[in-house]
Structure formats: structure tokens, C-alpha cells
Scaffold this motif. Structure first.
Motif, PDB file in Angstrom:
ATOM      1  N   LYS A   1       0.852  -1.184   0.000  1.00 51.95           N
ATOM      2  CA  LYS A   1       0.000   0.000   0.000  1.00 51.95           C
ATOM      3  C   LYS A   1       0.889   1.235   0.000  1.00 51.95           C
TER       4      LYS A   1
ATOM      5  N   GLY B   1       3.097  -5.980   6.663  1.00 55.42           N
ATOM      6  CA  GLY B   1       2.225  -5.138   7.462  1.00 55.42           C
ATOM      7  C   GLY B   1       2.904  -3.976   8.157  1.00 55.42           C
TER       8      GLY B   1
ATOM      9  N   SER C   1      -3.962  -3.804  11.874  1.00 58.73           N
ATOM     10  CA  SER C   1      -4.245  -3.539  10.468  1.00 58.73           C
ATOM     11  C   SER C   1      -4.999  -2.224  10.327  1.00 58.73           C
ATOM     12  N   LEU C   2      -4.601  -1.399   9.356  1.00 60.41           N
ATOM     13  CA  LEU C   2      -5.179  -0.059   9.261  1.00 60.41           C
ATOM     14  C   LEU C   2      -4.987   0.516   7.870  1.00 60.41           C
ATOM     15  N   THR C   3      -5.619   1.677   7.649  1.00 59.52           N
ATOM     16  CA  THR C   3      -5.464   2.447   6.425  1.00 59.52           C
ATOM     17  C   THR C   3      -5.037   3.861   6.797  1.00 59.52           C
TER      18      THR C   3
ATOM     19  N   THR D   1      -8.452   2.170  11.683  1.00 57.68           N
ATOM     20  CA  THR D   1      -8.124   0.768  11.931  1.00 57.68           C
ATOM     21  C   THR D   1      -9.231  -0.132  11.397  1.00 57.68           C
ATOM     22  N   ASP D   2      -8.937  -1.423  11.277  1.00 57.88           N
ATOM     23  CA  ASP D   2      -9.920  -2.369  10.739  1.00 57.88           C
ATOM     24  C   ASP D   2     -11.137  -2.528  11.635  1.00 57.88           C
ATOM     25  N   ASP D   3     -10.991  -2.189  12.920  1.00 56.70           N
ATOM     26  CA  ASP D   3     -12.158  -2.281  13.806  1.00 56.70           C
ATOM     27  C   ASP D   3     -12.908  -0.961  13.901  1.00 56.70           C
ATOM     28  N   GLY D   4     -12.619  -0.012  12.974  1.00 58.94           N
ATOM     29  CA  GLY D   4     -13.423   1.201  12.873  1.00 58.94           C
ATOM     30  C   GLY D   4     -13.028   2.339  13.776  1.00 58.94           C
TER      31      GLY D   4
END
Length: 689
Positions: free
Chosen positions: A7, A22, A61-63, A75-78
Motif C-alpha cells: 500500500k 504489514g 491492520s489499518l489504512t 483501523t480495521d475495527d473502525g
């Protein structure tokens, strides 16, 4: 870059890339800490190579969404996190403060964030309502003492205990105060300040936990070790040498503690501005200079004067703190090192060696009561010689304030967003309380909140630390330890403190040349002051002085050494700042720093000195004192302003007329921005998201 890039995301002038394993790395513009490095500096510098973002690894994990001067992370959990420039509220933390570590946006805590993006001074997020954690007080109604509280208690209290032991040892062996004086005048006040602070932060954690419906971890609190050592070696020891009166040195320490306490409270209102506008390498370099000279070198001499007792504890400290090896049964490294040194000393004493002798008298356990020292403080405030030390005291306080702010920010990043203002006021108030009852050493918020939160500590450990610290100080526990423990077994810890603060300065941003140069020049004034104090002490033992050998010094440049050591902490901060601005081609601010140095020299805050009738050296305040240095800095500022007007500054294509106008209006604009910042920060609910 190691590995295959999976990414990539780019902002205005900063970039992020994630490899297949990652790991996120970032590089580019980092003036406002938008790269998310855990040891970022934040003042006019570039990161030219991708460096791992260790703070992002902890979020899973994140964007990443980079913007103009700030960055958002989902993050993946919002959960939504932000860091970087915050002057327009774009970070969403109900303030206008920059963040150098990812901090969760609590306004969206009970929402699942689907997408986010950044503009130049604004942010946007798309989220759906979703209660990710039930916000009820039931979640914090657990056992009063958690298992993690015991881990945190032993970790923090042993740190406090070592500090109290050092106070007793150094005040008697270095300053010359009697053990009775330390037990009755200093330690009770130290215990009281520790008790008040630890209790406040325990209550603060309980209140935050109940208001958010989730347990909070109290912030670690104690005596500021580097500032404590600086107070002893930079303020109290020289005063003792000049007056041959240990109690006079203690009174100067009280003067310093009161001044630092008041400035800590002031730091609650201007601390964030200081942290944004002073490069961190400059602050760390000043402390690193103390670490190299006054702490590391001095204690190395003491270690090698008694290597049988001192060497093994020193190396064990390196093993535990340097390599990260954990000892069996979870024993703390510092406590184990002191115990082993003590055992070696007893074995040597029992074998007939004259290294050390244990106390043979009767240990007292009679409770000690508080000594009210306000009269001594008032008298000391009337001494001109005390005010001459302001150039040393103020930089120490700035370092203390910035360190506490950094620790508060890390606590917020760990999920406990404590009030900066209330926390700073509490730390300053505890310093003042301790000083009023005889403690000359300031308090601070410790590093380590995230570690204790990770092991499950809550607020109970802080209450236990408060009670244990006060009891130890009032019931002669510290003196009992001193009588059966040789000082040589503890100096390895002090040596490590000196090495650690020096290494931290160089680790601010690995590989950044402006920082390495700034740290190096910032270390030199403290080393010069240490060398001058060492030479003066040796000459004093020989019934001579620097005044006597000054004319015969030849190419030793005695006057230069003395000049460079006057106000050395403030001088270290400003010279390191000057190097950062010059190497970053920010010639406008570099010229302003040089102009400030010229003014401070002219009024005698730095560089100026005089010899007293007793041939000792003391600072010389007053107009027209260090005129040669003032004129030299003035010439430098003219040259730097010339580079700025000549178009040599980075990223500045303004006309000469515009640059001249900006030069004239620089200081008024800074003052107006500070005033505007105070007004805006008081607006309730100021969230631009």
C-alpha cells in the motif's frame, strides 16, 4: 525499502508505504510531526529515507490518509486516530494542539469509521453509529486492586525508593548536610509531595474511568531524576563550595524548587506552545550535556575508585536495561544490582578488606514531622546570588515541562486522555508543597503509563505508592537503607541515567544530520561547565584558584571556558536551536535566535561572569556585561537575515519587500498567534471533523 510494497499513500509533502509484512514506513516533511514517528522532533526538518512507524504497528491492520500537515488513520475495527498539525482543530481532539503520536478521536469512539480523508486544515470522516463498548459505570466496578496494580506498584515505588536513597546519600556525601538534617528537613517534604501527587493522579484516573465507562490507568508520578541530579550538582554543590555552608546550598535548592513549581503551573498554559516552537533536540541536548559531564563522568570516576563493589552492579544495570533481559522471578534490575553490590561489600568487609563498613549504631524509627520552610524560602528570594542562577533554573524547568507533556500525550495515545492543564497544575502544586516543607527537588509525570496499562494496572497502585512513599520518609526507612547499603552499589544506576539521557538525544530522529549537529553543539556548554567545576575543585584542593592561574593559562583559553559555561543550559538550548534552523535553511528564525543570544549576553544572562573577593566565579547580571559576545551574535544575526532576504531560505519565493515586512512583523505575529491560541483553546466542543 525492505520487502514488497503493498500500500502507498501520499499527502502534501509526506508519504506512507506498507510492505507485505504489514509494516508502515513514512518519509518526507515532518515539521508538524505528521509522519507519526515515536521520537519525532517537529521543527523544520525533513526525513529523507523511509523509517518504520512503530506507533502504527501497535494499532494492527489499518489504512492511512495523509493530508496537508496532518494524518488520519482508520483501523480495521473502525477506530479513528489522528496526528500532526492541530492548529485549526483538524485533529478532532477538542483542542488546537499538535500531536506527535497517533491519538484516538474520542468524539467518534462509539461509531464505526468507514472512511476518512484530510485537507489542508480540515478533516472528514464517514462513520455509522455502532456502540463498540458499553459505556456504563459497571465496567469499572471491579476489584479495587488488580493484579497489574502490584506490578506497577513495585516498578514505580522501587524507582521512587532509589530516588529517595540517592537524595539521602548525595545530600550527605556531596553537599555535606548531616543525616539528621536530611531526615528532618528534606525527606518529610519529599514524602508529602509524592503522597499528594500520587493521590491526585489516582483520583484523576478513577474520575476518567467512571466518566468514560472504562477503567483508566493512573499516570506514574515521582521525583524528576535528571532534574534532581542537576539541582544537586549544578546549583547546590557550587553554592556549598562558594559559601562553605551546606544549609545555604539547601536554601538555594528550595528557591529553585519554588521557581520550577511556579513555572510548571505556567507551563499548563504555555507548555504546548513551547513544545511546538523549541526543537526537541535542543532540549534533549541540554540534558545530554549534563548526562555526559556532571553525571556519567563523575560517577565513572567513583566506580573505578572502588571497582570491587561498583563494577558488577554497573554491568548488571547494562544487561537489564540495555539488552532487555529479564531476571529470574521478575526481579527488578535496579534493585537486584543494588542488592548484589551490598552483598559484595559485606563479603569484602567480613573478609577483612577495608572497602566499606556498615553502620554499627542504633537505627531510629521515631516518626519525623514536617519542617515548614517558608521563612527560608522568603529569605532566599531576597538574595541576589539566587537570582543569578535563573539562567540555569529556567531551562531545567522547560525540560521538565516538555517531558511531562510528552508523557501526557503518550497516555492519550494509550486511551487515557487526561487533562493537560490539570495534570501540569497538579505536578507544579506538588513541587511547591514539597518545597514549602523542605524538599528542594521538583516532581514530574513519569514515563511508562502505556506499559502499566498493558499489564492491567488501574489507580490502586498509585494509592499504594503514595502511602508507602510517605511512610518511608516519615519513619526513617530511607536512612535505614543507607546505613546498610554502600553508595558505590547505586552509582551504576546514576551512570545509566547519564548514558540514557545522552542516547535519547541522539535517537530523536535517527540519521537526521541537522539533529546530530544540534545535539553535539548542545552538549558542549555543559561539558565546559563540568570541566570548569572540576578544574576549580582541584585547584581549590591545592590552595589555588582559576583567578590565580588565569594570567599564566596561555593557550588554555581559561576566559573562554568560563564564558562558555555561564548560563550553559540556556546557552545549550539556544545554540542547538540555532543549528537546527541554520541547517534547515530557516534563516529568519535562525537570525531571531542569534538576536536573542545577543540580548541575553548584553544583559548578562549568558556568558557574563566576574571574580568575587574570595576569587570564586559568579554570574554577572546587568546591562553591558558580556559585550564582546553580544556584538558577535549581533553580527551573526545580520548575516542570517541577509541570507533570508537574499532568497536562500527553503520554499520561500517572496519578494525582498515581502520578506522585509515579514521580518519586522515576526515577533508581533508570534505574540498574536499565542494569544489567539489561548482564546480558541477555551472554546468548548471545538472539533473540526
Amino acid at each position: 525499502m525492505p520487502g514488497t510494497v503493498a500500500k502507498i499513500a501520499s499527502g502534501f509533502r509526506h508519504n506512507f508505504a506498507m510492505t507485505e509484512d504489514g509494516v508502515w514506513r513514512s518519509w518526507g516533511w515532518n515539521e508538524y510531526r505528521q509522519l507519526g514517528h515515536s521520537h519525532s522532533d517537529g521543527i523544520a526538518h525533513l526525513c529523507s529515507v523511509p523509517i518504520e512507524c512503530s506507533e502504527l504497528r501497535a494499532l494492527g491492520s489499518l489504512t492511512v490518509y495523509p493530508g496537508g500537515r496532518h494524518t488520519l488513520v482508520v483501523t480495521d475495527d473502525g477506530a479513528l486516530y489522528s496526528f500532526g498539525r492541530g492548529s485549526d482543530g483538524q485533529l478532532g481532539h477538542a483542542d488546537i494542539i499538535d500531536k506527535d503520536v497517533p491519538s484516538q478521536v474520542l468524539a467518534l469512539e462509539n461509531n464505526f469509521v468507514l472512511f476518512a480523508d484530510c485537507g489542508w486544515t480540515h478533516s472528514v470522516a464517514v462513520a455509522r453509529p455502532e456502540v463498540r463498548r458499553e459505556r456504563t459505570t459497571e465496567t469499572v466496578k471491579s476489584a479495587l486492586i488488580q493484579r497489574g496494580d502490584w506490578d506497577a506498584f513495585f516498578g514505580v515505588f522501587f524507582n521512587v525508593l532509589i530516588n529517595l536513597t540517592l537524595i539521602s546519600s548525595l545530600c550527605t556525601n556531596v553537599i555535606g548536610l548531616s543525616s539528621e538534617f536530611v531526615m528532618t528537613r528534606i525527606l518529610p517534604g519529599s514524602g508529602l509531595s509524592l503522597f499528594c501527587g500520587a493521590m491526585f493522579f489516582a483520583i484523576q484516573a478513577r474520575i476518567l474511568g467512571r466518566s468514560r465507562g472504562a477503567p483508566a490507568t493512573a499516570q506514574p508520578f515521582g521525583l524528576d531524576t535528571p532534574i534532581m541530579l542537576s539541582t544537586i550538582f549544578l546549583l547546590m554543590a557550587p553554592r556549598r563550595d562558594q559559601t562553605n555552608n551546606p544549609e545555604s546550598a539547601w536554601r538555594l535548592g528550595l528557591f529553585s524548587a519554588v521557581l520550577i513549581g511556579l513555572l510548571q503551573i505556567l507551563g499548563a498554559f504555555v507548555g504546548d506552545w513551547l513544545r511546538t516552537n523549541i526543537p526537541r533536540p535542543a532540549l534533549l541536548a541540554a540534558l545530554a550535556g549534563i548526562g555526559v559531564g556532571f553525571i556519567a563522568e563523575g560517577f565513572l570516576f567513583q566506580i573505578y575508585a572502588d571497582p570491587v563493589v561498583a563494577l558488577l552492579p554497573m554491568v548488571l544495570i547494562w544487561v537489564c536495561y540495555g539488552s532487555g533481559i529479564k531476571l529470574p522471578f521478575g526481579l527488578p534490575g535496579s534493585v537486584t544490582a543494588v542488592l548484589l553490590g551490598t552483598i559484595i561489600a559485606f563479603i569484602a568487609w567480613g573478609s577483612g578488606f577495608d572497602f566499606w563498613k556498615p553502620f554499627s549504631g542504633k537505627l531510629e524509627s521515631t516518626p519525623r514531622f514536617f519542617h515548614f520552610a517558608v521563612k527560608e524560602i522568603i529569605d532566599e528570594f531576597g538574595e541576589d546570588s539566587s537570582w543569578n542562577q535563573v539562567a540555569l533554573i529556567v531551562p531545567l524547568c522547560v525540560i521538565n515541562i516538555v517531558g511531562s507533556l510528552v508523557n501526557l500525550e503518550y497516555a492519550a495515545g494509550s486511551g487515557d486522555p487526561y487533562s493537560t492543564r490539570m495534570s501540569m497544575i497538579a505536578a507544579g502544586s506538588c513541587t511547591l508543597i514539597g518545597a514549602m516543607f523542605g524538599n528542594p527537588f521538583p516532581c514530574c509525570i513519569f514515563l511508562g503509563h502505556s506499559a502499566w496499562k498493558a499489564v492491567g494496572a488501574r489507580s490502586a497502585y498509585s494509592v499504594m505508592c503514595a502511602v508507602a512513599s510517605l511512610a518511608f520518609c516519615l519513619f526513617n526507612g530511607v536512612n535505614a537503607l543507607i546505613q546498610v547499603m554502600p553508595l558505590e552499589s547505586t552509582v551504576g544506576i546514576l551512570l545509566w541515567v547519564g548514558l540514557a539521557v545522552t542516547a535519547q538525544a541522539y535517537e530523536t530522529l535517527p540519521g537526521e544530520r541537522p539533529h546530530l549537529l544540534a545535539v553535539t553543539i548542545g552538549i558542549l556548554p555543559a561539558v565546559s561547565a563540568w570541566a570548569m567545576q572540576l578544574v576549580s575543585s582541584y585547584l581549590g584542593k591545592a590552595n589555588s584558584s582559576l583567578y590565580d592561574v588565569r594570567e599564566q593559562s596561555g593557550d588554555l583559553f581559561i576566559d573562554g571556558m568560563i564564558s562558555f559555561s555561564q548560563g550553559f543550559l540556556l546557552l545549550a538550548v539556544l545554540l542547538a536551536t540555532l543549528v537546527v534552523f541554520v541547517t534547515s535553511r530557516d534563516f529568519l528564525r535562525a537570525g531571531m535566535v542569534s538576536l536573542l543570544l545577543s540580548f541575553l549576553s548584553f544583559v548578562g544572562i549568558v556568558h557574563a561572569f566576574e571574580f568575587t573577593k574570595s576569587k570564586s566565579i559568579q554570574p554577572k547580571l546587568g546591562f553591558g556585561t558580556a559585550t564582546k559576545e553580544a556584538f558577535g551574535y549581533l553580527l551573526c544575526s545580520v548575516m542570517l537575515f541577509g541570507f533570508h532576504l537574499g532568497g536562500q531560505s527553503d520554499d520561500d519565493n517572496s519578494s525582498v519587500q515581502e520578506k522585509l515586512r515579514n521580518l519586522v512583523l515576526y515577533v508581533p505575529r508570534k505574540l498574536l498567534s499565542l494569544r489567539s491560541g489561548r482564546k480558541r483553546s477555551s472554546i468548548d466542543g471545538y472539533i473540526a471533523i
